[in-house]
Design a protein around this motif. Structure first.
Motif, short mmCIF file in Angstrom:
data_model
loop_
_atom_site.label_atom_id
_atom_site.label_comp_id
_atom_site.label_asym_id
_atom_site.label_seq_id
_atom_site.Cartn_x
_atom_site.Cartn_y
_atom_site.Cartn_z
N ASP A 144 31.27 79.77 19.90
CA ASP A 144 31.73 78.33 19.73
C ASP A 144 32.62 76.94 20.80
OD1 ASP A 144 30.16 78.66 16.86
OD2 ASP A 144 32.41 79.49 15.99
N LEU A 145 32.86 78.03 21.65
CA LEU A 145 33.98 77.03 22.74
C LEU A 145 33.72 76.26 23.59
CD1 LEU A 145 34.59 80.51 24.68
CD2 LEU A 145 36.03 79.23 22.88
N PRO A 146 34.49 74.98 23.99
CA PRO A 146 33.89 73.99 24.24
C PRO A 146 33.11 74.11 25.23
CG PRO A 146 36.37 73.92 23.91
CD PRO A 146 35.66 75.35 23.94
N THR A 147 32.07 72.68 24.95
CA THR A 147 31.23 72.51 26.85
C THR A 147 32.21 71.33 27.78
OG1 THR A 147 30.27 71.30 25.25
CG2 THR A 147 29.27 73.45 25.03
N ASP A 148 33.01 71.04 27.41
CA ASP A 148 32.80 69.44 28.28
C ASP A 148 33.99 69.83 29.87
OD1 ASP A 148 35.21 71.12 27.18
OD2 ASP A 148 36.12 68.66 26.77
N ARG A 149 33.87 70.62 29.79
CA ARG A 149 34.99 71.45 31.71
C ARG A 149 34.44 72.64 31.43
NH1 ARG A 149 41.09 69.96 29.50
NH2 ARG A 149 39.43 68.12 28.36
N PRO A 150 34.84 73.36 32.30
CA PRO A 150 34.97 74.26 33.66
C PRO A 150 36.11 75.13 32.50
CG PRO A 150 35.06 73.08 34.69
CD PRO A 150 35.35 72.79 34.09
N LEU A 151 36.11 76.44 32.00
CA LEU A 151 36.66 77.06 31.38
C LEU A 151 37.29 78.36 32.03
CD1 LEU A 151 33.83 77.96 28.51
CD2 LEU A 151 35.86 76.49 28.27
N ILE A 152 38.07 78.65 32.43
CA ILE A 152 39.01 80.38 32.73
C ILE A 152 39.30 81.05 31.14
CG2 ILE A 152 40.80 81.40 33.67
CD1 ILE A 152 41.06 78.03 35.26
N ILE A 153 38.49 82.06 31.69
CA ILE A 153 38.41 82.72 30.25
C ILE A 153 39.24 84.06 30.66
CG2 ILE A 153 36.68 83.76 28.58
CD1 ILE A 153 34.92 81.91 29.62
N ILE A 154 40.10 85.27 29.73
CA ILE A 154 40.64 85.68 30.44
C ILE A 154 40.57 87.25 28.94
CG2 ILE A 154 42.72 87.42 30.09
CD1 ILE A 154 41.88 85.34 32.20
N ALA A 155 39.50 88.08 29.04
CA ALA A 155 38.75 89.63 28.42
C ALA A 155 40.13 90.49 28.60
CB ALA A 155 37.31 89.26 28.31
N ASN A 156 41.10 90.23 28.31
CA ASN A 156 42.19 91.87 28.03
C ASN A 156 41.75 93.08 27.33
OD1 ASN A 156 44.17 93.58 29.43
ND2 ASN A 156 45.29 93.09 27.83
N GLU A 157 41.25 93.85 27.31
CA GLU A 157 41.08 95.40 26.46
C GLU A 157 40.47 94.37 25.23
OE1 GLU A 157 43.27 98.49 25.80
OE2 GLU A 157 44.73 97.94 26.72
N PHE A 158 38.98 93.73 25.53
CA PHE A 158 37.92 93.23 24.56
C PHE A 158 36.80 93.92 24.48
CE2 PHE A 158 34.54 90.62 24.26
CZ PHE A 158 34.48 89.74 23.52
N PHE A 159 36.39 94.14 25.97
CA PHE A 159 34.95 94.91 25.17
C PHE A 159 34.97 96.06 24.95
CE2 PHE A 159 34.27 91.22 29.02
CZ PHE A 159 33.01 91.00 27.62
#
Length: 350
Positions: A144-159
């Motif tokens: 569902d994340l937007p598709t209109d610009r670059p993303l800086i994604i943080i995944a801390n203790e997520f996986f």
């Protein structure tokens, strides 16, 4: 670490999860470990705030403001060297929103103040996040994340909290590990055999009882995010405890009240996690056309980002927090970045 396969929070709150799982197993037979873990964690996160001294565990952002501040400055530096494009900040499973709040406070001083997006399904944690980061936009799924610009994604203790599949070596081959139940007692057992071709060559002849873990859910999410980065630009930073696989060994664990517990007892009432296979996630990123940096130990990563200078500025009171982040957690926890090929090498990995 709170994003799980999409679920209906209202549904998982209804009824007693152990009884419902037991009934499902009685009627339909034992279920894969991955299905057991997904159901347990979906219920667990939908019904509580598990963080802090009154909860079950504490994550790095809750240990010290330094962690989130350094991540924010890491992102601001990367954005600056990429030419300061319009980007969106995304955090996956953001807990109480502490990391993003600390990150934006530090990064805004460098002019980095992007729109904030959280991927979070827990209604309880969304309330906590809204109190810390009221301007955030929430999403149930990475799709569902937007598709209109670059993303800086943080995944801390997520996986680490995503479901894993376990394969167990028998006397004559490998089997899916499944969960059986009798009188609300859940036990892992060997299920149907699996083809040897899905086992890495150097692990096929492991001793009976050996366990291999994989996470198809993690692979799927990384594939989606890497494809977004390749198409839109940006980068992903994953920090978690883990290893560079494939490897033999069971890492599935449960935590309750800041102590280890049996992961097959009282499903839905304790946090289930497993170590992250960074090698596999990195291969997915590379295969998608992105550039992968790391993994590197968390201690080295934070040191390169300047945690010692920040700790000195904050004074002696933060020394125990610095030591916990850099020394106690510094080797088992690792950092890995996945970026668009036209974006610069992120800080902390050289």
């Amino acid at each position: 670490m709170t994003d799980k396969p999409h679920h209906d929070p209202a549904a998982v709150r209804e009824g007693n999860l152990p009884e419902r799982l037991a009934r499902a197993i009685t009627l339909g037979g034992p279920i894969p470990v991955s299905q057991f873990m997904a159901a347990a964690n979906a219920h667990y996160y939908a019904t509580r705030d598990p963080l802090g001294s009154d909860g079950d565990f504490t994550t790095a952002p809750e240990i010290s403001q330094m962690f989130g501040e350094l991540i924010g400055l890491w992102a601001a530096d990367l954005w600056d060297r990429a030419g300061r494009p319009e980007v969106r900040w995304v955090e996956l499973g953001p807990g109480r929103g502490t990391l993003t709040a600390d990150a934006m406070r530090a990064a805004s001083r460098a002019g980095f103040a992007p729109p904030i997006h959280f991927v979070e399904t827990s209604p309880v944690l969304r309330e906590r996040q809204a109190a810390r980061v009221p301007a955030a936009t929430w999403h149930d799924d990475v799709e569902d994340l937007p598709t209109d610009r670059p993303l800086i994604i943080i995944a801390n203790e997520f996986f680490d909290a995503l479901p894993i599949r376990q394969l167990v070596r028998g006397r004559s081959g490998w089997h899916e590990r499944i969960v059986a139940c009798q009188d609300l007692l859940f036990l892992p057992i060997a299920g149907a055999s699996v083809p040897d071709t899905i086992i890495p060559d150097d692990l096929r002849e492991a001793a009976p009882g050996a366990i291999i873990e994989t996470s198809p859910t993690s692979v799927g999410i990384m594939r989606v995010l890497a494809a977004r980065i390749v198409a839109q630009g940006g980068a992903l930073l994953a920090i978690d405890y883990g290893y560079e696989g494939p490897a033999i060994g069971e890492t599935l664990q449960a935590v309750r009240g800041h102590a280890y517990a049996n992961p097959f007892e009282e499903p839905g009432d304790r946090d289930l996690t497993a170590h992250v296979d960074f090698a596999t996630l990195g291969m997915v990123g590379t295969a998608s056309g992105a550039v992968v940096s790391g993994p590197v130990p968390q201690g080295a990563f934070l040191t390169r980002l300047g945690i010692d200078a920040r700790a000195a500025a904050l004074g002696p009171r933060v020394a125990p927090d610095r030591d916990r982040l850099v020394d106690a957690m510094g080797t088992l926890f690792k950092a890995m970045a996945v970026r668009h090929r036209d974006w610069p090498e992120p800080a902390g990995f050289a």
